[in-house]
Design an enzyme around this catalytic site. Sequence first.
Site, mmCIF file in Angstrom:
data_model
loop_
_atom_site.group_PDB
_atom_site.id
_atom_site.type_symbol
_atom_site.label_atom_id
_atom_site.label_comp_id
_atom_site.label_asym_id
_atom_site.label_seq_id
_atom_site.Cartn_x
_atom_site.Cartn_y
_atom_site.Cartn_z
ATOM 1 N N HIS A 101 0.832 -1.210 0.000
ATOM 2 C CA HIS A 101 0.000 0.000 0.000
ATOM 3 C C HIS A 101 0.861 1.252 0.000
ATOM 4 O O HIS A 101 2.053 1.225 0.317
ATOM 5 C CB HIS A 101 -0.915 0.025 1.229
ATOM 6 C CG HIS A 101 -0.174 0.212 2.522
ATOM 7 N ND1 HIS A 101 0.603 -0.765 3.086
ATOM 8 C CD2 HIS A 101 -0.060 1.298 3.341
ATOM 9 C CE1 HIS A 101 1.142 -0.318 4.204
ATOM 10 N NE2 HIS A 101 0.770 0.937 4.378
ATOM 11 N N ASP A 103 0.379 5.151 1.864
ATOM 12 C CA ASP A 103 -0.382 5.626 3.020
ATOM 13 C C ASP A 103 -1.497 6.594 2.614
ATOM 14 O O ASP A 103 -1.305 7.447 1.740
ATOM 15 C CB ASP A 103 0.554 6.321 4.014
ATOM 16 C CG ASP A 103 1.571 5.350 4.611
ATOM 17 O OD1 ASP A 103 1.225 4.171 4.795
ATOM 18 O OD2 ASP A 103 2.707 5.769 4.882
ATOM 19 N N HIS A 257 4.693 0.173 0.180
ATOM 20 C CA HIS A 257 5.462 -0.578 1.176
ATOM 21 C C HIS A 257 4.616 -1.690 1.771
ATOM 22 O O HIS A 257 3.376 -1.693 1.639
ATOM 23 C CB HIS A 257 6.038 0.341 2.248
ATOM 24 C CG HIS A 257 5.031 1.183 2.962
ATOM 25 N ND1 HIS A 257 4.452 2.302 2.408
ATOM 26 C CD2 HIS A 257 4.485 1.064 4.203
ATOM 27 C CE1 HIS A 257 3.607 2.837 3.262
ATOM 28 N NE2 HIS A 257 3.587 2.099 4.362
ATOM 29 N N ARG A 272 5.574 6.577 13.804
ATOM 30 C CA ARG A 272 5.540 7.118 12.428
ATOM 31 C C ARG A 272 5.040 8.555 12.448
ATOM 32 O O ARG A 272 4.026 8.834 13.084
ATOM 33 C CB ARG A 272 4.619 6.253 11.566
ATOM 34 C CG ARG A 272 4.680 6.604 10.077
ATOM 35 C CD ARG A 272 3.757 5.708 9.269
ATOM 36 N NE ARG A 272 2.526 6.400 8.941
ATOM 37 C CZ ARG A 272 1.472 5.846 8.334
ATOM 38 N NH1 ARG A 272 1.497 4.561 8.009
ATOM 39 N NH2 ARG A 272 0.402 6.551 8.056
HETATM 40 C C1 SIN Z 1 3.196 1.232 7.760
HETATM 41 O O1 SIN Z 1 2.521 0.750 6.860
HETATM 42 O O2 SIN Z 1 3.317 2.447 7.904
HETATM 43 C C2 SIN Z 1 3.936 0.314 8.701
HETATM 44 C C3 SIN Z 1 5.245 -0.086 8.134
HETATM 45 C C4 SIN Z 1 6.034 -0.940 9.080
HETATM 46 O O3 SIN Z 1 5.627 -1.139 10.217
HETATM 47 O O4 SIN Z 1 7.085 -1.422 8.677
#
Ligand code: SIN
Length: 281
Positions: A101, A103, A257, A272
């Site tokens: 995905h 974000d 990612h 994050r």
């Molecule tokens: C996310 O999708 O922001 C999480 C990525 C992660 O935990 O590696």
Amino acid sequence: MKSNSIEVRPVAGALGAEIHGIDLADSLSDEQFDAVHRAFLDHQVIFFRDQVLDPDSHKEVGRRFGDLNIHGYYESLPGHPEILPVLKEPEATGNIGGVWHSDVTYLPEPALGSILYALEVPPAGGDTMFASQYRAYESLSDGMKEMLEGLRAIHSSDIFTNKARRDAANSIRTTKLTEVDETIESSHPVVRTHPETGRKCLFVNGAFTRRIDGWTAEESRPLLDFLYRQAALPEFTCRFRWQQGSIAFWDNRCTQHYALNDYQGYRRAMHRVTLEGDRPV
Ligand code: SIN
């Protein structure tokens, strides 16, 4: 390659570079900022090691690159609405981000990027994969590129607002979804042009894209399934092995990612911050 005392070490052919020679807790000089920003645009996701950031300094790093987004569906770190805790306790079985995905693409102006900081990582596993959506687009045939030109897709936050799905997610995850019922939908071009590099990239993803704008979901599925496979072909990816103090800073406009959920029984704790982006064109 050395630039302004920063060392940029690519980690894969398609995207990703480790940046050395920077302590992000110290304010970046203009020269350092320019070098990091250049590396970010050139490599799409950049990685840092051995950083020490408290929530305030993490937000300060983010603000150097843009305004901070507040997620709106996940609970935030107490006292820091701009920080999304990406936590998985040993007893949890579900993780956040365990599907390819980008974000918050359901927003009319999806994120520019996210800066994920590792506080605690499992002894093995919990890597994150990234995929270049420039490469995914550039490798299509001219015929397919022509067909995609002008197509738009509907993106939705319904996975966060559907009560059954939210309850199911909350029963297996540590970071909880809050009870927000308002679904956000936006229409974005299937191929967008990066506002800073001018390069074209694919902009659909399996988490939030629902259908091609003007097509039914059933009509859209074969094309979207093909594009999701294209988006994550191994040649277009890199994989990041986390350590405590590592940072990944990805360009959400041209990458996807995937957080691997392969560390059952161990704790993984990340923070994050997400940067506000612009309307895709
Ligand atoms: C996310 O999708 O922001 C999480 C990525 C992660 O935990 O590696």
